[in-house]
Motif scaffolding. Structure first.
Motif, PDB file in Angstrom:
ATOM      1  N   LEU A  96       0.830  -1.198   0.000  1.00 15.72           N
ATOM      2  CA  LEU A  96       0.000   0.000   0.000  1.00 15.72           C
ATOM      3  C   LEU A  96       0.870   1.257   0.000  1.00 15.72           C
ATOM      4  N   LEU A  97       1.914   1.270   0.824  1.00 17.11           N
ATOM      5  CA  LEU A  97       2.799   2.432   0.860  1.00 17.11           C
ATOM      6  C   LEU A  97       3.484   2.639  -0.499  1.00 17.11           C
ATOM      7  N   ARG A  98       3.872   1.548  -1.125  1.00 14.64           N
ATOM      8  CA  ARG A  98       4.490   1.658  -2.449  1.00 14.64           C
ATOM      9  C   ARG A  98       3.507   2.300  -3.430  1.00 14.64           C
ATOM     10  N   THR A 120       4.441   2.596 -10.181  1.00 18.30           N
ATOM     11  CA  THR A 120       3.623   2.084 -11.269  1.00 18.30           C
ATOM     12  C   THR A 120       3.439   0.578 -11.108  1.00 18.30           C
ATOM     13  N   GLY A 121       2.336   0.063 -11.615  1.00 19.88           N
ATOM     14  CA  GLY A 121       2.086  -1.367 -11.568  1.00 19.88           C
ATOM     15  C   GLY A 121       1.477  -1.856 -10.274  1.00 19.88           C
ATOM     16  N   VAL A 122       1.181  -0.944  -9.341  1.00 19.76           N
ATOM     17  CA  VAL A 122       0.536  -1.331  -8.084  1.00 19.76           C
ATOM     18  C   VAL A 122      -0.790  -0.581  -8.000  1.00 19.76           C
ATOM     19  N   ARG A 123      -1.884  -1.310  -7.941  1.00 16.24           N
ATOM     20  CA  ARG A 123      -3.201  -0.694  -7.852  1.00 16.24           C
ATOM     21  C   ARG A 123      -3.894  -1.158  -6.580  1.00 16.24           C
ATOM     22  N   ASP A 124      -4.794  -0.305  -6.069  1.00 20.07           N
ATOM     23  CA  ASP A 124      -5.540  -0.669  -4.865  1.00 20.07           C
ATOM     24  C   ASP A 124      -6.235  -2.016  -5.029  1.00 20.07           C
TER      25      ASP A 124
END
Length: 310
Positions: free
Chosen positions: A219-221, A227-231
């Motif tokens: 979540l912190l990232r 990029t490439g990290v979604r909720d």
């Protein structure tokens, strides 16, 4: 030593750090016992401090500050023993009620249904009434101080009687600094409990359900702009979509291997005891985590960091 609260406007605080990094605060609210460090925060703090996109991580034991505040405001008449009497009581969640006036803007304890019911049953509410009236000013002062720190993310751990105190402070922070991201986690947030919490309190931006060692860094990232990290991709996370509708991702049934759990660092807890004279009344105990899971097999399910078998 009196609790010192320096009140500053959040927009007066210069925030000078590299773009794409976060300043994070982790908070432990009443009514965790004064004699115990928060294993949740002691575990997540070293993990978070090691992330290259976290520029600063602070841990705040507001439960210890609350005990000190009571001692100062009453010239020692209310002290650590009174705090512990509330903290260790199984009596009708009186600790939650003490902070409910701050959460719901109800300054008069006698006008609440809870007070009327208990006094009608013959219960002495003298101490609880005094704590109720002191809780509001305390929450406002702590919120001012936290917002002066310019934190991007404020995370609350909540187990047992910590929900309402945490909600009260989170709400006060969001009123002052709406851009601050408020995250809740802990045993009280597990499964449907966390989803309901997120759905009913709009000032809680995210709820971490499940193993925080895995979910919180992701979540912190994401919040740092990776990029490439979604909720929607973070297992167990409660979040809001573009229309503001609450969403709850399925929880990951797998556990966290022991090698992935950082060694607990209790320095922040002992520093808080040293800073507050009420700490002289406290005989600390260290928690040894041997397993995870609710030892009663019901309600507060202990999948999250900080819920341990002792």
């Amino acid at each position: 030593m009196t609790l010192q609260i320096e009140v500053r406007r959040a927009d007066d605080v210069p925030v000078e750090r590299p773009p794409g990094t976060l300043k994070v605060l982790l908070v432990c609210m009443p009514w965790l016992g004064l004699h115990l460090p928060s294993l949740a925060l002691s575990t997540l703090a070293p993990l978070t401090r090691g992330l290259d996109f976290v520029d600063g991580l602070d841990v705040r034991y507001v439960n210890i500050e609350w005990a000190q505040y009571l001692r100062d405001r009453t010239d020692g008449r209310i002290g650590g023993d009174d705090y512990s009497a509330i903290s260790e009581s199984d009596f009708s969640a009186v600790g939650e009620w003490v902070f409910s006036g701050s959460l719901y803007d109800r300054p008069d304890p006698e006008r609440t249904a809870y007070h009327r019911r208990l006094t009608a049953g013959g219960h002495d509410m003298t101490l609880a009434e005094e704590l109720y009236r002191l809780a509001g000013p305390f929450v406002e002062a702590v919120a001012d101080d936290i917002c002066a720190g310019g934190y991007d993310v404020v995370g609350f751990t909540t187990t047992f009687v910590q929900n309402v105190p945490s909600f009260a402070l989170a709400r006060a922070i969001k009123r002052r600094r709406p851009e601050a991201v408020v995250v809740f986690g802990g045993a009280n947030c597990d499964d449907v409990q966390g989803a309901a919490m997120h759905r009913n309190f709009a000032f809680v931006d995210y709820v971490v359900r499940g193993e925080a060692e895995r979910t919180f860094p992701l979540l912190l990232r994401r919040l740092a702009g990776a990029t490439g990290v979604r909720d929607r991709d973070i297992a167990g996370l409660c979040w809001r979509d573009g229309d503001g509708q609450p969403r709850a991702n399925p929880m990951d049934a797998g556990g966290v291997g022991v090698d992935a759990i950082p060694e607990a660092a209790h320095d922040d807890y002992f520093s808080a005891l040293e800073r507050n004279p009420v700490g002289a009344e406290v005989h600390p105990k260290i928690i040894l985590e041997g397993a995870r899971g609710c030892w009663w097999g019901r309600s507060t399910t202990a999948r999250s960091a900080g819920s341990t078998t002792r």
